[in-house]
Design a protein around this motif. Sequence first.
Motif, short mmCIF file in Angstrom:
data_model
loop_
_atom_site.label_atom_id
_atom_site.label_comp_id
_atom_site.label_asym_id
_atom_site.label_seq_id
_atom_site.Cartn_x
_atom_site.Cartn_y
_atom_site.Cartn_z
N GLU A 87 0.93 4.24 -2.96
CA GLU A 87 0.79 5.67 -2.63
C GLU A 87 1.97 6.47 -3.17
N SER A 107 2.47 14.21 4.24
CA SER A 107 1.51 13.17 4.61
C SER A 107 0.49 13.64 5.64
N PHE A 127 0.82 -1.20 0.00
CA PHE A 127 0.00 0.00 0.00
C PHE A 127 0.86 1.26 0.00
N LYS A 128 1.97 1.25 0.72
CA LYS A 128 2.88 2.41 0.72
C LYS A 128 3.50 2.60 -0.65
N ARG A 139 1.62 6.83 -6.93
CA ARG A 139 0.57 7.80 -7.26
C ARG A 139 1.09 9.23 -7.14
N LYS A 140 1.82 9.50 -6.08
CA LYS A 140 2.37 10.85 -5.90
C LYS A 140 3.42 11.16 -6.97
#
Length: 131
Positions: A32, A57, A28-29, A35-36
């Motif tokens: 993320e 964050s 999941f990290k 995506r960024k």
Amino acid sequence: MSIHLYNLLTFLLVILFILGFVTIVMWFKKIEGERKTNLLLSALEKGQTIDPELFHSGKPSKSVNQYILLALLIIGTGVSIFAAIASIIVIIASASQGSLVDNGAVFCSVLIAIGVSILLGYFKGKKMLQD
């Protein structure tokens, strides 16, 4: 099946559970972060300005002590769960044999003591950080 095989299977299940949990969190990290990164690259290609708050964050960064406490919590919980499962296996094995399995009982007792002491260290350390 002998008691040694049960202990080995229990140990492997606990290890697989911990590794699976860590893998899911890291996955999941990673998503993320990707995506960024894609957001940043597309904004740079279009020549737009980038708001730095998008990449913050919102959570304060954790200190090394908090990571140590988290490691204590994970290890203490893992050892305690493993000891509980191993205790159940020893009880079942002793019921089927008609007598208490001495080595298994000592092993489980030691594991329970280690797990509880690690968890006590976690809670004491957490209380010290809050003060």
